[in-house]
Design a protein around this motif. Structure first.
Motif, short mmCIF file in Angstrom:
data_model
loop_
_atom_site.label_atom_id
_atom_site.label_comp_id
_atom_site.label_asym_id
_atom_site.label_seq_id
_atom_site.Cartn_x
_atom_site.Cartn_y
_atom_site.Cartn_z
N ALA A 30 0.85 -1.19 0.00
CA ALA A 30 0.00 0.00 0.00
C ALA A 30 0.88 1.23 0.00
O ALA A 30 2.06 1.17 0.33
CB ALA A 30 -0.92 -0.01 1.22
N ARG A 31 0.26 2.37 -0.34
CA ARG A 31 0.99 3.63 -0.43
C ARG A 31 0.08 4.77 0.02
O ARG A 31 -1.12 4.73 -0.19
CB ARG A 31 1.42 3.85 -1.87
N VAL A 32 0.68 5.79 0.62
CA VAL A 32 -0.06 6.99 1.00
C VAL A 32 0.80 8.21 0.69
O VAL A 32 2.02 8.17 0.88
CB VAL A 32 -0.50 6.96 2.48
N ASP A 33 0.18 9.26 0.17
CA ASP A 33 0.85 10.53 -0.12
C ASP A 33 0.01 11.65 0.49
O ASP A 33 -1.21 11.66 0.33
CB ASP A 33 0.92 10.78 -1.63
N THR A 34 0.66 12.59 1.16
CA THR A 34 -0.03 13.76 1.68
C THR A 34 0.84 14.99 1.43
O THR A 34 2.05 14.87 1.25
CB THR A 34 -0.33 13.66 3.20
N PRO A 35 0.24 16.18 1.46
CA PRO A 35 1.02 17.41 1.31
C PRO A 35 1.55 17.92 2.65
O PRO A 35 1.89 19.09 2.77
CB PRO A 35 -0.02 18.38 0.73
N GLN A 36 1.66 17.05 3.64
CA GLN A 36 2.08 17.46 4.98
C GLN A 36 3.59 17.26 5.16
O GLN A 36 4.04 16.46 5.97
CB GLN A 36 1.31 16.67 6.03
N GLY A 37 4.35 18.04 4.42
CA GLY A 37 5.79 17.98 4.53
C GLY A 37 6.29 18.57 5.84
O GLY A 37 5.53 19.13 6.63
N VAL A 38 7.57 18.43 6.06
CA VAL A 38 8.20 18.90 7.29
C VAL A 38 7.91 20.39 7.53
O VAL A 38 7.61 20.80 8.64
CB VAL A 38 9.73 18.64 7.23
N PHE A 39 7.97 21.19 6.48
CA PHE A 39 7.81 22.63 6.65
C PHE A 39 6.38 23.04 7.00
O PHE A 39 6.14 24.17 7.41
CB PHE A 39 8.30 23.39 5.43
#
Length: 91
Positions: free
Chosen positions: A26-35
């Motif tokens: 499975a895979r998940v992507d979010t726009p919740q980067g470190v910054f």
């Protein structure tokens, strides 16, 4: 052994659930980067993104790379001079 691989960059969070043979389950992507965290909330982001995987297996290892190890990340890690041996990397 199954594990979670995370590439946590400055502007995005990407995680993969990997099975014992190295296949992506499975895979998940979010726009919740470190910054986007202002130095806090990393654990909550990981839980939101991968919580279902972690509930399935309570001792599931999580390996993180990317900006998560930077000064702005969850835990700053020091640079090592390469090449280096595996036991030196563990330090």
């Amino acid at each position: 052994m199954r594990f979670i691989a995370v590439d946590w960059g400055s502007s995005s969070f990407r995680a993969w659930l990997i099975d014992h043979s190295g296949e992506i389950i499975a895979r998940v992507d979010t726009p919740q980067g470190v910054f986007s965290h202002a130095g806090a909330g990393f654990e909550q982001t990981l839980e939101q993104a991968c919580g279902e995987w972690l509930k399935q297996e309570n001792q599931l290892p999580v390996i993180m790379a990317g900006m998560i190890g930077s000064r702005s990340g969850w835990q700053e890690t020091n640079y090592k001079t390469c090449p280096l041996k595996a036991d030196e990397l563990a330090d």
